[in-house]
Enzyme design. Structure first.
Site, mmCIF file in Angstrom:
data_model
loop_
_atom_site.group_PDB
_atom_site.id
_atom_site.type_symbol
_atom_site.label_atom_id
_atom_site.label_comp_id
_atom_site.label_asym_id
_atom_site.label_seq_id
_atom_site.Cartn_x
_atom_site.Cartn_y
_atom_site.Cartn_z
ATOM 1 N N ALA A 66 -10.806 45.598 4.753
ATOM 2 C CA ALA A 66 -11.294 44.224 4.705
ATOM 3 C C ALA A 66 -10.078 43.307 4.695
ATOM 4 O O ALA A 66 -8.977 43.734 4.351
ATOM 5 C CB ALA A 66 -12.116 44.030 3.434
ATOM 6 N N GLY A 105 -12.289 49.250 4.205
ATOM 7 C CA GLY A 105 -13.356 48.825 5.103
ATOM 8 C C GLY A 105 -13.186 49.398 6.510
ATOM 9 O O GLY A 105 -14.170 49.549 7.233
ATOM 10 N N GLU A 108 -14.625 52.716 6.289
ATOM 11 C CA GLU A 108 -16.077 52.525 6.123
ATOM 12 C C GLU A 108 -16.737 52.132 7.449
ATOM 13 O O GLU A 108 -17.901 52.452 7.691
ATOM 14 C CB GLU A 108 -16.331 51.458 5.052
ATOM 15 C CG GLU A 108 -15.923 51.959 3.660
ATOM 16 C CD GLU A 108 -15.993 50.873 2.608
ATOM 17 O OE1 GLU A 108 -15.272 49.857 2.757
ATOM 18 O OE2 GLU A 108 -16.754 51.027 1.640
ATOM 19 N N GLU A 128 -8.982 51.170 -2.116
ATOM 20 C CA GLU A 128 -9.413 49.978 -2.847
ATOM 21 C C GLU A 128 -9.038 50.016 -4.318
ATOM 22 O O GLU A 128 -8.755 48.997 -4.933
ATOM 23 C CB GLU A 128 -10.936 49.793 -2.706
ATOM 24 C CG GLU A 128 -11.385 49.231 -1.365
ATOM 25 C CD GLU A 128 -11.581 50.295 -0.294
ATOM 26 O OE1 GLU A 128 -11.076 51.419 -0.460
ATOM 27 O OE2 GLU A 128 -12.240 49.976 0.715
#
Ligand code: 3H9
Length: 681
Positions: A66, A105, A108, A128
């Site tokens: 992210a 992310g 993911e 993370e």
């Protein structure tokens, strides 16, 4: 090729749609990238010519996560879960083509593709936890469905990356390819030819669940996770994946993610992430200016520091010449380096061939003149100005023009050392922290006359050898030790006024430091800088030494140590402290934990403010990076300046005044304006 937006395009290659993300530097999932993915996947699905889709990234890496800089800001762009659902439920198979790092992310995103292929150098991780977070886009629920509960647990709780080979073995990727895009397209053709299913990771069961595995993992890692909130939340999410249906697991993960994201720990850890990268940038220097070559390094002194410094360069493949004045000291130094490498090899972290290769780059010598060929010379001799000046005078005659002459001094005046040469512009301080092959911090001390190119080269070299470099001006103790001095002074006063060493150590340990100042003193050795001939019993430390207490090395210091180094407070030390206080007429009093903490840490913050005011540090966040990487300041508290902002500068200024310490003018000014040092809290 069709441009989807300014960071995404779609190319149709035969019956394969190739969706490319190109958002430098690391293809992070910014609003723009999410928009591009959402529109791009819809276009690919709608295009009748497209039968299968490849998701690939341009530049140095697959999606690295992210966009951390968007966290905490109002949401913009396509929502990530919706983007993921569009991929996962696509009626056409999607292959993620991975190079560089698929992190957070990014991984993911790959997990909602039906298949994953990668080049052999690719790395995978859900890091993370290092940002005080957990994977908030299904990572904790999908990863264990692919690699099993145990492997997923370790990956999320530690944030460790794994390589392509391990990823293939674990079932995280379906193939390793030589040519990223070509290999992925070939794989897509295979899916079509063999009618392979549209595999959704979410539909798989979680394998490898063992009774008690989560409690055992928590217990085994309790020490490493002490103080951190995120590891427990990560573990709980993997545990949830083993007990809850997928959608409930996702809801559980989302809730924990939002809790962590809005907390102070994650804010601190995200701040440190950016602060660390910022620290390497020197204001006023052109980042693109050419650097000096550092193809060979000379090190003067083969003691603990010199040897450790040498290892950094050997590890990076840079040849090192190490110089000593006596053969036995040289032999000892070289033997220590070899032993360190052998130990690392015994733990399986490097191979025997690596040990040989690194030792093969090392040239031990007694002849200082050999350093005439070195591009960078690091002096690591005894911490004494006269000796350092003598060494630099010699180097001035020996070193080639434009060689960088560095001192590893931890507090001496670099300008005075530079003045011993005819080329002060080539002189710089490189303050490594002990053990120098392990500690990440490097204080780069910029003298009044240090040249810009020399400084820029030092910063780049630090990166090459895996250090986090922070620029400091010339002042006593530079950034770190100057602030440490304030803490030590207060700690020493506290034990005279009424606290005991174990109280001070406990409070700082509970705050999150790996150990307190008196434990640290015992570890370092109480007799460092002490001499029996000149000792006048002026300090408690003098008296401990006079009584034969030397710290851990002889089993007696502020604490007594048993054979396993377990410690108990020393009654001898306590009596010395009480007598010392009584002689000075001190009426000892009960000192509570809050006072201990405030008096140890607020004066450090105050000194940090002075360092900033005097422009000895470029920015408050640089000070934080020094403390997090060099002195064990808990990263989840962001560093002393970030932490001060979270406490409130008004509170700190008032308390300092209460304890009889004058607040620095910068601190007072910011407190009056209701501002902070970092602007990050
Ligand atoms: C996440 O994904 C949460 C999700 O689970 C849930 C979502 C709902 N964002 O390190 P470098 C910048 S959390 C924004 O020097 P390298 C960095 O600041 C994220 N910016 O390069 C720097 O900028 P500048 C999980 C980022 O080659 C530039 O890129 N992912 C991000 O040594 C170059 O970085 C992670 O935690 C980002 N995510 O290392 C991965 N990442 O040039 C974090 C980097 O202005 N990133 N930047 O100073 C890394 O570990 C390393 O950057 C990486 C490259 C290994 C990728």
């Amino acid at each position: 090729m069709t441009a989807i937006n300014d960071v995404t395009d779609l190319t149709v290659d035969g019956d394969i749609g190739v969706l490319t993300v190109d958002s430098p530097p690391v293809n992070a999932l910014s609003a723009n990238v999410r928009d591009g993915l959402a529109t791009g996947i819809a276009a690919a699905i709608a295009d009748p010519a497209v039968r299968a889709i490849v998701l690939v990234c341009a530049g140095r890496t697959f999606i690295a996560g992210a966009d951390i800089s968007e966290f905490g800001k109002p949401p913009r762009g396509a929502a990530f879960p919706e983007v993921q659902a569009a991929f996962e439920n696509s009626p056409k198979p999607i292959v993620a083509a991975i190079h560089g790092t698929a992190l957070g992310g990014g991984l993911e995103m790959a997990l909602v593709c039906h298949y994953r292929v990668a080049v052999a150098s690719a790395k995978f991780g859900l890091p993370e936890v290092k940002l005080g977070l957990l994977p908030g886009a299904g990572g904790t629920q999908r990863l264990p469905r692919l690699v099993g509960a145990k492997a997923a647990l370790d990956m999320v709780a530690t944030g460790k990356h794994i390589g392509a080979k391990a990823a293939a073995a674990a079932g995280l990727i379906d193939a390793i390819v030589d040519d990223l895009q070509g290999g992925a397209i070939e794989f897509a053709h295979r899916i079509l030819a063999e009618s392979l299913p549209l595999t959704r990771v979410r539909d798989k069961p979680v394998l490898g669940v063992e009774d008690g595995m989560f409690d055992a993992y928590r217990a085994a890692n309790a020490k490493a996770f002490r103080g951190f909130e995120a590891p427990a939340a990560n573990i709980a999410c993997i545990e949830a994946a083993t007990t809850l249906p997928f959608d409930e697991g996702i809801a559980f993960e989302r809730k924990r993610f939002v809790e962590l994201m809005s907390g102070l720990q994650s804010k601190a850890q995200r701040y440190v992430f950016f602060a660390e990268r910022q620290a390497n940038k020197v204001d006023g220097l052109d980042p693109d200016a050419p650097l000096l070559p550092v193809g060979s390094v000379g090190i003067i002194g083969a003691g603990t520091m010199g040897g450790g410094i040498a290892m950094n360069f050997l590890n990076a493949g840079v040849p090192v010449t190490i110089v000593e004045t006596r053969q036995d000291a040289l032999d000892r130094g070289v033997a220590t380096i070899r032993r360190n490498y052998d130990n690392t090899a015994a733990k399986g972290r490097i191979t025997a061939a690596d040990v040989d290769a690194r030792m093969g780059l090392l040239t031990p010598t007694l002849d200082l003149d050999t350093l005439s060929a070195a591009d960078l010379i690091v002096e690591a001799v005894f911490e004494n100005m006269d000796i350092k000046k003598e060494v630099f005078g010699k180097l001035d005659r020996i070193a080639k023009p434009h060689a960088i002459l560095a001192s590893n001094t931890s507090y001496l005046n670099v300008d005075e050392i530079a003045a011993a040469t005819s080329r002060p512009e080539s002189v710089i301080g490189l303050h490594f922290f002990s053990p120098a092959n392990v500690m990440r911090l490097l204080e780069v001390v910029r003298g009044a006359k240090t040249g810009g190119q020399v400084l820029a080269t030092a910063m780049a070299t630090a990166k090459t050898i895996g250090k986090v470099a922070v620029v400091s001006g010339v002042c006593d103790g530079f950034i770190g030790n100057r602030m440490l001095g304030q803490r030590q002074q207060q700690a020493n006063q506290l034990i005279v006024e009424g606290a005991l060493p174990a109280d001070v150590d406990r409070v700082l340990f509970d705050f999150g430091f790996p150990m307190g100042p008196f434990q640290m003193a015992d570890l370092a050795g109480l007799d460092i800088g002490w001499s029996a001939e000149t000792s006048k019993g002026a300090t408690i430390r003098d008296r401990l030494c006079e009584a034969g207490l030397r710290g851990q090395k002889n089993g007696h210091g502020f604490y007594d140590y048993d054979a396993q180094r377990n410690r108990t407070p020393s009654p001898v030390a306590e009596k010395i402290i009480l007598d010392y206080a009584a002689e000075r007429g001190v009426n000892r009093r009960q000192i509570d934990d809050a006072e201990i903490l405030e008096r140890c840490l607020y004066p450090m913050v105050n000194e940090g403010a002075k360092i900033l005011e005097e422009k000895m540090a470029q920015r408050a966040s640089d000070i934080d990076i020094v403390w997090v990487n060099g002195y064990g300041w808990p990263v989840y508290r962001g560093g002393p300046m970030f932490w001060a902002d979270s406490v409130g500068l008004r509170t700190i200024a008032d308390k300092l005044a209460h304890y009889g310490i004058e607040p620095a003018s910068l601190l007072t000014r910011l407190a009056n304006d209701d501002k902070g040092f970092t602007g990050a809290v």
